[in-house]
Scaffold this motif. Structure first.
Motif, PDB file in Angstrom:
ATOM      1  N   LEU A 118      -6.079   7.885  -2.556  1.00 32.68           N
ATOM      2  CA  LEU A 118      -5.311   8.777  -1.686  1.00 32.68           C
ATOM      3  C   LEU A 118      -4.108   9.396  -2.398  1.00 32.68           C
ATOM      4  O   LEU A 118      -3.732  10.532  -2.104  1.00 32.68           O
ATOM      5  N   SER A 119      -3.511   8.651  -3.325  1.00 32.87           N
ATOM      6  CA  SER A 119      -2.288   9.120  -3.976  1.00 32.87           C
ATOM      7  C   SER A 119      -2.459  10.460  -4.688  1.00 32.87           C
ATOM      8  O   SER A 119      -1.693  11.393  -4.435  1.00 32.87           O
ATOM      9  N   PRO A 120      -3.446  10.598  -5.585  1.00 29.34           N
ATOM     10  CA  PRO A 120      -3.575  11.912  -6.239  1.00 29.34           C
ATOM     11  C   PRO A 120      -4.008  13.009  -5.284  1.00 29.34           C
ATOM     12  O   PRO A 120      -3.634  14.172  -5.463  1.00 29.34           O
ATOM     13  N   ILE A 121      -4.794  12.638  -4.266  1.00 27.23           N
ATOM     14  CA  ILE A 121      -5.197  13.653  -3.287  1.00 27.23           C
ATOM     15  C   ILE A 121      -3.973  14.202  -2.559  1.00 27.23           C
ATOM     16  O   ILE A 121      -3.856  15.414  -2.332  1.00 27.23           O
ATOM     17  N   PHE A 158       0.830  -1.210   0.000  1.00 27.06           N
ATOM     18  CA  PHE A 158       0.000   0.000   0.000  1.00 27.06           C
ATOM     19  C   PHE A 158       0.866   1.263   0.000  1.00 27.06           C
ATOM     20  O   PHE A 158       0.590   2.216  -0.741  1.00 27.06           O
ATOM     21  N   LEU A 159       1.899   1.288   0.811  1.00 24.33           N
ATOM     22  CA  LEU A 159       2.773   2.463   0.883  1.00 24.33           C
ATOM     23  C   LEU A 159       3.481   2.712  -0.450  1.00 24.33           C
ATOM     24  O   LEU A 159       3.617   3.862  -0.890  1.00 24.33           O
ATOM     25  N   VAL A 160       3.918   1.630  -1.092  1.00 23.25           N
ATOM     26  CA  VAL A 160       4.599   1.788  -2.378  1.00 23.25           C
ATOM     27  C   VAL A 160       3.632   2.306  -3.440  1.00 23.25           C
ATOM     28  O   VAL A 160       3.969   3.208  -4.225  1.00 23.25           O
ATOM     29  N   MET A 161       2.421   1.763  -3.472  1.00 19.86           N
ATOM     30  CA  MET A 161       1.445   2.228  -4.455  1.00 19.86           C
ATOM     31  C   MET A 161       0.996   3.658  -4.172  1.00 19.86           C
ATOM     32  O   MET A 161       0.543   4.361  -5.083  1.00 19.86           O
ATOM     33  N   LEU A 174      -6.793  -2.828  -2.705  1.00 22.33           N
ATOM     34  CA  LEU A 174      -5.761  -2.059  -2.005  1.00 22.33           C
ATOM     35  C   LEU A 174      -5.114  -1.040  -2.943  1.00 22.33           C
ATOM     36  O   LEU A 174      -4.856   0.109  -2.550  1.00 22.33           O
ATOM     37  N   ASP A 175      -4.867  -1.461  -4.190  1.00 21.39           N
ATOM     38  CA  ASP A 175      -4.330  -0.525  -5.185  1.00 21.39           C
ATOM     39  C   ASP A 175      -5.304   0.620  -5.444  1.00 21.39           C
ATOM     40  O   ASP A 175      -4.896   1.777  -5.602  1.00 21.39           O
ATOM     41  N   LEU A 228       8.984   5.648   0.832  1.00 25.08           N
ATOM     42  CA  LEU A 228       9.654   4.440   0.358  1.00 25.08           C
ATOM     43  C   LEU A 228      10.692   3.938   1.354  1.00 25.08           C
ATOM     44  O   LEU A 228      10.905   2.720   1.472  1.00 25.08           O
ATOM     45  N   ILE A 229      11.349   4.834   2.068  1.00 23.50           N
ATOM     46  CA  ILE A 229      12.286   4.413   3.111  1.00 23.50           C
ATOM     47  C   ILE A 229      11.541   3.660   4.213  1.00 23.50           C
ATOM     48  O   ILE A 229      12.005   2.618   4.706  1.00 23.50           O
TER      49      ILE A 229
END
Length: 575
Positions: free
Chosen positions: A507-510, A339-342, A500-501, A535-536
């Motif tokens: 959330l990603s574009p927001i 989830f964090l990576v996506m 999950l993606d 990513l870390i």
């Protein structure tokens, strides 16, 4: 599938059922013929002379998906940079038309006038709205489609997803041709239809399920690597081809027409050429399958509409399924890392380059081709070498791996030896995939920092080349997911991953696009530094992905092995 020296498959005995030519008609009468483990392909071997198959070809293979993904990847990547220019031009026309500037009436606004912070901010917000619409709709149905592929087959869900893509592309065509009449708001209808029919998440998840159906745990990461390699080969070809066509025809619409035709051809391929890979559906089509209540419990009844769209129920498989190979929290942590990576998978890289370096769709296409070609080299050149060097055990002489017929005999040292080799091989697979993910996410973080501090185009491209090594984590991540669940739950798992993606896609574009829109006039690089920090964190979390601790009884059995067996066993080595 190929066999290896460490394969501990027991030899058939008089008590072991074997499949003879005259037993084909009785296959469905015994559950002994359907024995699937995590070390065997999800497709059981079937006789080739079974008549009246309901699919065009009787032997599904990963190549049925890997081959056409080249064309699909080229068609999709051909639109990456041009669509950004397409959105920019549409919004620029609307912006100057509403400003009532003399001589700048839409659609006659030169594209050079559109690369300004005001237009960039609106394009970023527009992209965010489209992405949120598609992923929200996908989130509502992904778990249902994943389970549906386990019951009705992979091809059924693929056809729905292809139909959604066709509707989406049609909205682009209509908007490009009739913007004066429909405006830009028709583009909001396409993502809704695409999302409700599964969208890209459903197609990706079902393709991964198809590959999983046809492979075993030992070679699955290699096949996923080939899958991603062929996809990135298409992505490397597509943008360059798109840039050439734009120069020849002078319009982005020609690429949209080609994408529409490619989606239509893929729909016909799935409907009439692609074999079904779902073992349960294949046996039902041939009248050979018998439901086994031990492996697949009877459902309490049909789900209601609200149960089908319950987004939280889609994530239950990450906590409900417990693998004997890994620790208790491995699957939930793996889902969190994914989830964090996506969440930072699609930063506004090209949008930033268009602002900083005054790129157009042509330069953006060349950059996408360059990075995709670098990923292809990593997947097909470096990943197989790493697998052969670290994942596969050293060769064991045939005389040292004798496996007796009766593996359940408690006093047999050879049986204990075989068990220990199998257990240690699985632990090696988990460690290898976890370390590959860890390194890939760390290199991805370094590439994000490189994007943010790059002062010129060569440095920016160097960061893109470094990011290519991050693709090593993708096949390892998928291999771990599919190895930790039973075979009959792979479709449900991929549906949950798709949900999950989709949730990350909301959330990603927001987060990313809103952050970029807010800082584009001051610190446009901030979005890359934020992505690097995420990513870390994901890379550090992979330290919780590890094999299950060995049971004390197993450790005692290992001490009971003979000295010669321990010497050979120690030669396997561990990572």
């Amino acid at each position: 599938m190929p066999t290896y020296p460490y394969d501990m498959t027991p030899s058939p005995t008089s008590d072991t059922p074997t499949l003879r030519d005259d037993d084909v008609d009785n296959v469905g009468e015994s559950s002994d013929f359907i024995q699937q483990t995590e070390e065997t392909p999800l497709l059981s071997s079937e006789p080739e002379n079974v008549a009246e198959s309901a699919v065009p070809n009787d032997r599904p293979s990963p190549y049925w998906i890997i081959a056409p993904i080249l064309i699909a990847g080229a068609a999709i990547s051909m639109l990456l940079a041009p669509l950004l220019q397409f959105y920019t031009q549409l919004i620029c026309n609307e912006h100057f038309a509403s400003s009532e500037i003399v001589g700048m009436k839409a659609p006659n606004v030169p594209y050079e006038r559109c690369n300004i912070p005001e237009i960039q901010s609106r394009v970023s917000e527009f992209q965010a709205i489209i992405s949120v619409l598609e992923h929200t709709c996908s989130l509502l149905v992904m778990a249902h489609y994943g389970a549906l592929s386990d019951r009705l087959g992979r091809r059924y869900v693929m056809r729905l997803s292809c139909l959604g893509n066709l509707i989406h592309i049609s909205c682009f065509v209509l908007t490009g041709l009739f913007q004066d009449y429909v405006g830009i708001y028709l583009l909001f209808l396409g993502p809704v239809a695409k999302g409700l029919l599964g969208g890209g998440q459903a197609m990706s998840g079902i393709m991964h399920s198809y590959v999983s159906d046809c492979t075993d745990a030992a070679t699955r990461s290699i096949w996923f690597g080939r899958f991603y390699g062929m996809m990135y080969l298409g992505i490397a070809i597509g943008p360059s081809l798109g840039s050439y066509l734009i120069k020849q025809f002078g319009s982005v619409l020609v690429l949209i027409y080609i994408a529409f035709v490619a989606d239509l051809v893929f729909l016909l391929y799935v409907s009439f050429v692609l074999p079904e890979s779902n073992e349960r559906v294949r046996r039902q089509q041939k009248g050979l399958y018998v439901e086994h209540t031990e492996e697949r419990p009877v459902s309490p009844g049909p789900k209601t509409f609200w149960q089908k769209i319950n987004i939280f129920a889609a994530f239950g498989i990450f906590f409900r399924v417990q693998s004997e190979q890994a620790s208790r929290y491995t699957l939930p942590v793996l889902a969190l890392v994914h989830f964090l990576v996506m969440l930072v998978f699609m930063p506004p890289t090209l949008l930033y380059a268009m602002l900083k370096f005054q790129w157009t769709a042509y330069e953006g296409g060349l950059f996408t081709s360059f990075t995709s070609l670098a990923r292809l080299i990593v997947l097909l050149g470096i990943l197989p070498v790493l697998v052969r060097r670290f994942k596969k055990p050293k060769h064991i002489p045939e005389r040292d791996v004798f496996v007796p017929d009766n593996l359940e005999h408690e006093g047999n040292d050879d049986a204990q030896y075989a068990e220990m080799i199998d257990r240690k091989t699985k632990r090696r697979h988990i460690r290898f995939d976890a370390w590959t993910m860890r390194a890939g996410y760390f290199l991805d973080a370094l590439a994000f920092v490189g994007y943010g501090i790059a002062p010129n185009v060569p440095t920016f491209c160097l960061a893109g080349a470094l990011q290519a090594f991050a693709i090593l984590s993708a096949p390892s991540s998928r291999a771990l997911f599919t190895n930790f669940v039973p075979a009959h739950k792979v479709g449900e798992l991929m549906g949950s991953l798709g949900a999950l993606d989709a949730f990350a896609g909301i959330l990603s574009p927001i987060i990313l696009n809103t952050m970029y829109a807010a800082t584009v006039s001051t610190i446009p690089q901030l979005v890359f530094f934020f992505g690097a920090s995420v990513l870390i964190v994901a890379s550090l979390l992979t330290f919780y992905i590890k094999p299950a601790a060995r049971h004390s009884k197993r450790r005692r059995s290992e001490r009971m092995l003979s000295k010669d067996q321990r010497v050979v066993f120690d030669g396997l080595g561990e990572m």
